[in-house]
Design a protein around this motif. Structure first.
Motif, PDB file in Angstrom:
ATOM      1  N   MET A   3       0.836  -1.197   0.000  1.00 35.18           N
ATOM      2  CA  MET A   3       0.000   0.000   0.000  1.00 35.18           C
ATOM      3  C   MET A   3       0.875   1.253   0.000  1.00 35.18           C
ATOM      4  N   ALA A   4       1.995   1.215   0.718  1.00 33.93           N
ATOM      5  CA  ALA A   4       2.904   2.364   0.782  1.00 33.93           C
ATOM      6  C   ALA A   4       3.484   2.667  -0.600  1.00 33.93           C
ATOM      7  N   GLU A   5       3.842   1.615  -1.331  1.00 36.59           N
ATOM      8  CA  GLU A   5       4.382   1.819  -2.675  1.00 36.59           C
ATOM      9  C   GLU A   5       3.332   2.428  -3.600  1.00 36.59           C
ATOM     10  N   LYS A   6       2.106   1.982  -3.490  1.00 37.19           N
ATOM     11  CA  LYS A   6       1.017   2.517  -4.314  1.00 37.19           C
ATOM     12  C   LYS A   6       0.799   3.997  -4.006  1.00 37.19           C
ATOM     13  N   LYS A   7       0.822   4.332  -2.711  1.00 38.16           N
ATOM     14  CA  LYS A   7       0.650   5.731  -2.313  1.00 38.16           C
ATOM     15  C   LYS A   7       1.806   6.581  -2.838  1.00 38.16           C
ATOM     16  N   GLU A   8       3.019   6.023  -2.766  1.00 39.40           N
ATOM     17  CA  GLU A   8       4.198   6.745  -3.239  1.00 39.40           C
ATOM     18  C   GLU A   8       4.109   6.996  -4.731  1.00 39.40           C
ATOM     19  N   ARG A   9       3.705   5.981  -5.504  1.00 41.89           N
ATOM     20  CA  ARG A   9       3.549   6.146  -6.954  1.00 41.89           C
ATOM     21  C   ARG A   9       2.448   7.154  -7.276  1.00 41.89           C
ATOM     22  N   ALA A  10       1.351   7.096  -6.523  1.00 41.07           N
ATOM     23  CA  ALA A  10       0.243   8.024  -6.750  1.00 41.07           C
ATOM     24  C   ALA A  10       0.664   9.462  -6.459  1.00 41.07           C
ATOM     25  N   SER A  11       1.399   9.658  -5.370  1.00 41.82           N
ATOM     26  CA  SER A  11       1.850  11.015  -5.047  1.00 41.82           C
ATOM     27  C   SER A  11       2.882  11.493  -6.066  1.00 41.82           C
ATOM     28  N   GLY A  12       3.699  10.562  -6.547  1.00 39.58           N
ATOM     29  CA  GLY A  12       4.660  10.923  -7.599  1.00 39.58           C
ATOM     30  C   GLY A  12       3.947  11.321  -8.876  1.00 39.58           C
ATOM     31  N   ALA A  13       2.879  10.617  -9.224  1.00 41.59           N
ATOM     32  CA  ALA A  13       2.098  10.941 -10.423  1.00 41.59           C
ATOM     33  C   ALA A  13       1.414  12.291 -10.266  1.00 41.59           C
ATOM     34  N   GLU A  17       2.099  15.525 -12.549  1.00 38.16           N
ATOM     35  CA  GLU A  17       0.989  16.205 -13.220  1.00 38.16           C
ATOM     36  C   GLU A  17       0.992  17.701 -12.886  1.00 38.16           C
ATOM     37  N   GLU A  18       1.249  18.034 -11.622  1.00 35.58           N
ATOM     38  CA  GLU A  18       1.311  19.440 -11.216  1.00 35.58           C
ATOM     39  C   GLU A  18       2.468  20.156 -11.901  1.00 35.58           C
ATOM     40  N   GLU A  19       3.611  19.498 -11.983  1.00 36.68           N
ATOM     41  CA  GLU A  19       4.770  20.094 -12.641  1.00 36.68           C
ATOM     42  C   GLU A  19       4.495  20.315 -14.128  1.00 36.68           C
ATOM     43  N   GLN A  20       3.837  19.341 -14.771  1.00 42.18           N
ATOM     44  CA  GLN A  20       3.488  19.488 -16.183  1.00 42.18           C
ATOM     45  C   GLN A  20       2.521  20.647 -16.383  1.00 42.18           C
TER      46      GLN A  20
END
Length: 110
Positions: A3-13, A17-20
């Motif tokens: 679950m932590a990895e999924k949250k990390e990937r989601a926050s990275g995405a 998206e914000e940077e783009q």
């Protein structure tokens, strides 16, 4: 995957998206600025079939005044929208204004 990895990937995405989005906004603003600068034609070169440098030199005072007025109008518009980038824009426009004033003074003295 945990679950932590999924949250990390989601926050990275989300971050990506914000940077783009910020990058797209910056590019749009740069394009708008470029268009505004390209529209400024104090010598009337863009709309003329022929350009007469002697006529432009004879009319330099009027051309400088008109350019100053355009810059001052942009400064006023930016001050009305005064966000963070507006202050930078006003400072940049004021530097342009001072340059045009220096040219006008040099022309008057010379």
């Amino acid at each position: 995957t945990s679950m932590a990895e999924k949250k990390e990937r989601a926050s990275g995405a989300i971050f990506l998206e914000e940077e783009q989005k910020k990058d797209a906004e910056a590019q749009a603003k740069a394009k708008e600025e470029k268009q505004r600068l390209l529209q400024r034609d104090p010598l009337g070169i863009l709309g003329a079939d022929r350009f007469d440098l002697q006529a432009a030199d004879a009319d330099i005072e009027h051309l400088l005044r008109r350019t100053l007025q355009e810059i001052e109008d942009e400064i006023e518009a930016e001050l009305q929208m005064a966000g963070d980038s507006g202050v930078e824009k006003v400072n940049w426009l004021e530097a342009q204004r001072q340059s045009v004033l220096a040219v006008a003074e040099a022309k008057k003295d010379g």
